[in-house]
Enzyme design. Structure first.
Site, PDB file in Angstrom:
ATOM      1  N   GLY A 139       0.715  -1.097   0.322  1.00 54.49           N
ATOM      2  CA  GLY A 139      -0.049  -0.473  -0.175  1.00 54.49           C
ATOM      3  C   GLY A 139       0.962   1.641  -0.282  1.00 54.49           C
ATOM      4  O   GLY A 139       2.043   1.490   0.783  1.00 54.49           O
ATOM      5  N   ARG A 183       1.042  -5.201  -5.509  1.00 55.14           N
ATOM      6  CA  ARG A 183       1.482  -6.062  -5.063  1.00 55.14           C
ATOM      7  C   ARG A 183       1.611  -7.174  -6.126  1.00 55.14           C
ATOM      8  O   ARG A 183       1.259  -8.059  -7.190  1.00 55.14           O
ATOM      9  CB  ARG A 183      -0.765  -6.624  -3.946  1.00 55.14           C
ATOM     10  CG  ARG A 183      -0.742  -5.451  -3.369  1.00 55.14           C
ATOM     11  CD  ARG A 183      -1.293  -6.047  -1.645  1.00 55.14           C
ATOM     12  NE  ARG A 183      -1.317  -4.973  -0.848  1.00 55.14           N
ATOM     13  CZ  ARG A 183      -1.634  -3.822  -0.694  1.00 55.14           C
ATOM     14  NH1 ARG A 183      -3.151  -3.708  -1.127  1.00 55.14           N
ATOM     15  NH2 ARG A 183      -1.182  -3.368   0.952  1.00 55.14           N
ATOM     16  N   ASP A 243       4.308  -4.539   6.074  1.00 52.35           N
ATOM     17  CA  ASP A 243       5.241  -5.746   6.469  1.00 52.35           C
ATOM     18  C   ASP A 243       5.286  -6.609   5.481  1.00 52.35           C
ATOM     19  O   ASP A 243       6.325  -7.564   5.501  1.00 52.35           O
ATOM     20  CB  ASP A 243       3.629  -5.988   7.174  1.00 52.35           C
ATOM     21  CG  ASP A 243       3.909  -7.418   7.845  1.00 52.35           C
ATOM     22  OD1 ASP A 243       4.785  -7.617   8.989  1.00 52.35           O
ATOM     23  OD2 ASP A 243       3.395  -8.147   8.049  1.00 52.35           O
ATOM     24  N   THR A 294       4.109   3.014   5.499  1.00 56.93           N
ATOM     25  CA  THR A 294       2.124   2.684   5.902  1.00 56.93           C
ATOM     26  C   THR A 294       2.246   3.784   6.706  1.00 56.93           C
ATOM     27  O   THR A 294       2.362   4.387   7.803  1.00 56.93           O
ATOM     28  CB  THR A 294       2.521   1.133   6.389  1.00 56.93           C
ATOM     29  OG1 THR A 294       0.965   0.852   6.500  1.00 56.93           O
ATOM     30  CG2 THR A 294       3.095   0.496   7.481  1.00 56.93           C
ATOM     31  N   ASP A 329       0.120   2.623   8.490  1.00 55.36           N
ATOM     32  CA  ASP A 329      -0.738   1.859   9.861  1.00 55.36           C
ATOM     33  C   ASP A 329       0.284   2.148  10.557  1.00 55.36           C
ATOM     34  O   ASP A 329      -0.930   1.983  12.103  1.00 55.36           O
ATOM     35  CB  ASP A 329      -1.141   0.842   9.338  1.00 55.36           C
ATOM     36  CG  ASP A 329      -1.773   0.878   8.396  1.00 55.36           C
ATOM     37  OD1 ASP A 329      -2.813   1.510   7.597  1.00 55.36           O
ATOM     38  OD2 ASP A 329      -1.828  -0.258   7.133  1.00 55.36           O
ATOM     39  N   ASP A 380       2.013   0.226  11.906  1.00 54.58           N
ATOM     40  CA  ASP A 380       1.780  -1.242  12.590  1.00 54.58           C
ATOM     41  C   ASP A 380       3.513  -2.024  12.398  1.00 54.58           C
ATOM     42  O   ASP A 380       2.986  -3.382  12.915  1.00 54.58           O
ATOM     43  CB  ASP A 380       0.731  -2.263  11.914  1.00 54.58           C
ATOM     44  CG  ASP A 380       1.043  -2.080  10.593  1.00 54.58           C
ATOM     45  OD1 ASP A 380       1.986  -1.816   9.627  1.00 54.58           O
ATOM     46  OD2 ASP A 380       0.767  -2.978   9.601  1.00 54.58           O
ATOM     47  N   ARG A 425      -5.486  -0.976   8.924  1.00 56.44           N
ATOM     48  CA  ARG A 425      -5.674  -3.155   9.311  1.00 56.44           C
ATOM     49  C   ARG A 425      -6.253  -3.624  10.243  1.00 56.44           C
ATOM     50  O   ARG A 425      -7.119  -2.652  10.890  1.00 56.44           O
ATOM     51  CB  ARG A 425      -4.268  -2.915   8.697  1.00 56.44           C
ATOM     52  CG  ARG A 425      -4.702  -2.535   7.070  1.00 56.44           C
ATOM     53  CD  ARG A 425      -3.495  -3.710   6.100  1.00 56.44           C
ATOM     54  NE  ARG A 425      -1.986  -3.936   6.463  1.00 56.44           N
ATOM     55  CZ  ARG A 425      -1.460  -4.665   5.598  1.00 56.44           C
ATOM     56  NH1 ARG A 425      -1.856  -4.924   4.567  1.00 56.44           N
ATOM     57  NH2 ARG A 425      -0.063  -4.775   5.633  1.00 56.44           N
TER      58      ARG A 425
HETATM   59  P1  ADP Z   1       2.578  -4.117   3.062  1.00 53.96           P
HETATM   60  O1  ADP Z   1       3.460  -3.806   2.522  1.00 53.96           O
HETATM   61  O2  ADP Z   1       1.531  -2.434   2.594  1.00 53.96           O
HETATM   62  O3  ADP Z   1       1.849  -5.108   4.123  1.00 53.96           O
HETATM   63  P2  ADP Z   1       1.423  -6.141   1.097  1.00 53.96           P
HETATM   64  O4  ADP Z   1       0.969  -7.158   2.360  1.00 53.96           O
HETATM   65  O5  ADP Z   1       1.063  -6.603  -0.161  1.00 53.96           O
HETATM   66  O6  ADP Z   1       1.654  -4.583   1.515  1.00 53.96           O
HETATM   67  O7  ADP Z   1       2.982  -7.071   0.624  1.00 53.96           O
HETATM   68  C1  ADP Z   1       3.789  -6.184  -0.774  1.00 53.96           C
HETATM   69  C2  ADP Z   1       4.208  -7.147  -1.989  1.00 53.96           C
HETATM   70  O8  ADP Z   1       5.140  -8.756  -0.677  1.00 53.96           O
HETATM   71  C3  ADP Z   1       3.292  -8.477  -1.778  1.00 53.96           C
HETATM   72  O9  ADP Z   1       2.057  -8.744  -3.017  1.00 53.96           O
HETATM   73  C4  ADP Z   1       4.364  -9.500  -2.458  1.00 53.96           C
HETATM   74  O10 ADP Z   1       5.033  -9.266  -3.308  1.00 53.96           O
HETATM   75  C5  ADP Z   1       5.558  -9.314  -1.348  1.00 53.96           C
HETATM   76  N1  ADP Z   1       4.920 -10.087  -0.178  1.00 53.96           N
HETATM   77  C6  ADP Z   1       3.951 -10.666   1.003  1.00 53.96           C
HETATM   78  N2  ADP Z   1       4.706 -11.547   1.549  1.00 53.96           N
HETATM   79  C7  ADP Z   1       5.549 -12.158   1.435  1.00 53.96           C
HETATM   80  C8  ADP Z   1       6.770 -13.129   1.978  1.00 53.96           C
HETATM   81  N3  ADP Z   1       6.176 -14.321   2.305  1.00 53.96           N
HETATM   82  N4  ADP Z   1       7.116 -14.273   1.329  1.00 53.96           N
HETATM   83  C9  ADP Z   1       7.626 -12.793   0.083  1.00 53.96           C
HETATM   84  N5  ADP Z   1       7.076 -11.780  -0.582  1.00 53.96           N
HETATM   85  C10 ADP Z   1       5.941 -11.483   0.079  1.00 53.96           C
END
Ligand code: ADP
Length: 319
Positions: free
Chosen positions: A11, A72, A103, A125, A127, A129, A171
């Site tokens: 995000g 994503r 995260d 972010t 958030d 968090d 979130r």
């Molecule tokens: P944010 O970074 O805002 O928390 P997301 O949770 O959507 O957003 O994660 C962003 C991107 O990071 C995901 O679309 C994916 O490509 C990558 N990602 C998330 N979790 C994992 C993981 N466990 N291992 C590898 N890449 C990940």
């Protein structure tokens, strides 16, 4: 290191551009080439990678969103996806990567580091968090957007003597709700970290009503309930006429506040320094106004903790 990369992922948040600018300028300051990866991990896999110059990040410090775009990417959760990413980085001669995101983005950075490719994590972010930092980039701007909305809604709440329920983002974390609720003088703040008691909320509102208080503002974190559902429950318990505002994505946009720009500049620059010092797998943050860094694995292992003293204070001040 002679060449590093930078990407924004997950995000978006206001201040990501200021962080990108800091990464680019700090790298060039140290005579290191810097490459932008466009579209997060999806762009990494597909090789959407371009060299950035000093001028590439001119005129962006005040802009919300991210000039590197964000995405994503499910494929990057797999080892094959991560290997494709590493191949692209190697093909471009990139030796280290700054990942700006939340995260999930940190999990991607951790996976790359574990496979021998050094990364630095920068917390971007709204958030708030992420552990290891008291503030994430974008949180302050989002708060200011929310309190602007609360102030405006308060005007209408006062004129029409109504109970307003404002649903905010965050979130699974209640930070946006807590800080904006406190700053906006909300009567009740619902956060996912604490169960709410409808009888108690209803009785507080009724008591206020009896004292002559004609309107109330209730902030509901999205991690607790939807504003609509909560309003239904509250109407059943009190018979009050309620209105619901769901602030939504407006909270993610806008020009970053001075606080977020300075934070982004400090953290982005430090993330580059860490890579140049040969330290991969670190996540930068701010604690007591000092820039700090932690092992990204430790950060991901820790549960986010909300400031319960602040929550207690918000309850004391909203009687
Ligand atoms: P944010 O970074 O805002 O928390 P997301 O949770 O959507 O957003 O994660 C962003 C991107 O990071 C995901 O679309 C994916 O490509 C990558 N990602 C998330 N979790 C994992 C993981 N466990 N291992 C590898 N890449 C990940």
């Amino acid at each position: 290191m002679k060449r590093i990369g930078v990407l924004t992922s997950g995000g978006d948040s206001p201040g990501m551009n200021a962080a990108v600018r800091a990464v680019v300028r700090k790298a060039i300051y140290h005579n290191v080439e810097i490459y932008g990866i466009f579209g997060g991990y999806a762009g990494l896999i597909s090789g959407n990678i371009k060299k950035l110059e000093l001028g590439s990040v001119g005129d962006i410090i005040h802009r919300g969103g991210t000039i590197l775009y964000s995405a994503r990417c499910e494929e990057f959760r797999t080892k094959e996806g991560q290997q494709k990413g590493i191949e692209q980085l190697k093909k471009h001669g990139i030796e280290g990567l700054v990942v700006i995101g939340g995260d999930g983005s940190y999990r991607g950075a951790k996976a790359l580091t574990e496979q021998g490719f050094p990364c630095s994590g920068v917390p971007g972010t709204i958030d708030n968090d992420i552990e290891g930092t008291q503030f994430t980039i974008g949180f302050d701007t989002a708060l200011n957007t929310v309190i602007d909305a609360i102030d405006k809604i308060r005007d209408t709440a006062t004129s029409h003597e109504r109970t307003f329920i404002i649903e905010v983002m965050g979130r699974n974390a209640g930070d946006i709700a807590l800080w904006s609720g406190l700053a906006g003088g909300a009567e009740t703040i619902l956060i996912p970290e604490e169960n709410y008691n409808m009888d108690e909320i209803a009785s507080r509102l009724m008591k206020g009503h009896e004292r002559g208080k004609k309107h109330s503002i209730i902030i509901v974190a999205e991690g607790v309930s939807s504003g609509m559902e909560f309003a239904k429950e509250l109407e059943e318990a009190t018979n009050f006429d309620t209105r619901v505002s769901v602030l939504g994505h407006m909270q993610r946009g806008g020009s970053p506040t001075a606080f977020d720009r300075v934070l982004a500049s400090r953290l982005g620059a430090r993330a580059v320094e860490l890579l140049l010092e040969g330290k991969g797998g670190r996540a930068v943050g701010i604690v007591n106004n000092q820039v700090v860094d932690h092992d990204i694995i430790d950060i991901l292992d820790k549960e986010h903790v909300i400031d319960m003293d602040l929550y207690k204070l918000s309850k004391e001040l909203s009687i």
